[in-house]
Motif scaffolding. Sequence first.
Motif, PDB file in Angstrom:
ATOM      1  N   TYR A 226       0.854  -1.189   0.000  1.00 23.53           N
ATOM      2  CA  TYR A 226       0.000   0.000   0.000  1.00 23.53           C
ATOM      3  C   TYR A 226       0.892   1.241   0.000  1.00 23.53           C
ATOM      4  N   ARG A 248      -2.574   0.654  -4.220  1.00 21.29           N
ATOM      5  CA  ARG A 248      -1.920  -0.596  -3.854  1.00 21.29           C
ATOM      6  C   ARG A 248      -1.467  -1.350  -5.098  1.00 21.29           C
ATOM      7  N   ASP A 258      -5.647   2.946  -7.421  1.00 19.86           N
ATOM      8  CA  ASP A 258      -6.606   3.246  -6.370  1.00 19.86           C
ATOM      9  C   ASP A 258      -7.826   2.332  -6.477  1.00 19.86           C
ATOM     10  N   ARG A 259      -8.812   2.548  -5.639  1.00 20.70           N
ATOM     11  CA  ARG A 259      -9.987   1.681  -5.597  1.00 20.70           C
ATOM     12  C   ARG A 259     -10.715   1.636  -6.942  1.00 20.70           C
ATOM     13  N   THR A 270      -6.977   6.824  -3.546  1.00 16.17           N
ATOM     14  CA  THR A 270      -8.214   6.699  -2.783  1.00 16.17           C
ATOM     15  C   THR A 270      -8.072   7.424  -1.455  1.00 16.17           C
ATOM     16  N   VAL A 272      -7.983   8.342   2.203  1.00 13.01           N
ATOM     17  CA  VAL A 272      -7.916   7.638   3.485  1.00 13.01           C
ATOM     18  C   VAL A 272      -8.492   8.515   4.588  1.00 13.01           C
ATOM     19  N   TRP A 318      -9.640  -2.554   8.026  1.00 14.53           N
ATOM     20  CA  TRP A 318      -9.635  -2.867   6.595  1.00 14.53           C
ATOM     21  C   TRP A 318     -11.016  -3.346   6.194  1.00 14.53           C
ATOM     22  N   TRP A 323      -9.157  -2.448   1.694  1.00 14.10           N
ATOM     23  CA  TRP A 323      -8.754  -1.037   1.708  1.00 14.10           C
ATOM     24  C   TRP A 323      -8.794  -0.509   3.140  1.00 14.10           C
TER      25      TRP A 323
END
Length: 330
Positions: A226, A248, A258-259, A270, A272, A318, A323
């Motif tokens: 990550y 990641r 990213d997501r 993404t 956080v 998580w 994520w």
Amino acid sequence: MKNILLTFLAFLISLTTWSQEYRTDIPVHDPVMIKEGDTYYLFCTGPGIAFWSSPDMVQWKREKAVFTDPPTWANSVAADFKNHIWAPDITYHKGEYYMYYSVSSFAKNTSAIGLVKNKTLNPDSPDYKWEDQGIVVQSVPGRDLWNAIDPNLVFDDEGTPWFSYGSFWNGMKLVRLADDLKTVQNGPDDWYTISRRARTFELDDRNPGDGAVEAPFIFKKDDWYYLFVSFDYCCRGVNSTYKMVVGRSKDVTGPYLDRDGKSMFEGGGTLVLEGNENWHGVGHNSAYTFDGTDYLIFHGYDAKDNGRSKLLIREMDWDNEGWPIVTLEK
């Protein structure tokens, strides 16, 4: 009646634990943390590298700075830095502690990252002695489109050391180190750009630009690497706009997605955590696992204390897709 009193006592204990876990009264910028024995050690930006110790991540004791005098090479890189050393990173490897640190002129890529080593972090130990190893990597205005600050060391699954760093300019760099954890390898497969943001004007190696990204930190969790970075602007008190984003990859060299599947090389990331009405500009994080719990360590600007920068520690959970979930709260 006894059961009621016991329940009330348990409630009071839980309140005390909550307030201790999120205690934020020590002034820090760019914090990193490590544990030796039963003690947590915190290092951050400050004169000579600010240094704190704690038995519980709650009560912190200020220790003597890592550098009483500036590193001997530092003035030749940035004559105006005045021993105010930025953004350290700490790693334990084969019986020694390796600390990387940044020497720079503000808003310029007149910068270098140095390395200092110690056998222990306990100031009371007879083995406690910081020994500087000199420059690891240096950026020069007019030559480099990157800035040699904000270091972070990570090992891949084969044990190869990789070194990320960067601030603004053309993004975050990742380079392979030799086994001495100091010598940068210079082959074409040894250098990568792992995160960057678009600029609204042409690249200029003497101007950081407005592609505001910095502070890379790579954290390995299960099968994923990550990459955390901070977007936007720090160091402006209550006007700071820092926020932390993540991508990641299964490979330490990326690409980090990213997501939504957007590469961080193309500006992806993404969210956080970002600030709220109480904490402005939260960012420049590190991430660790202590005693089976994952933590995000970062700083934020306290809106109730004239925008002073303070330590923030949050547990990191998580979601079902792997994520990170972090709550800033109040």
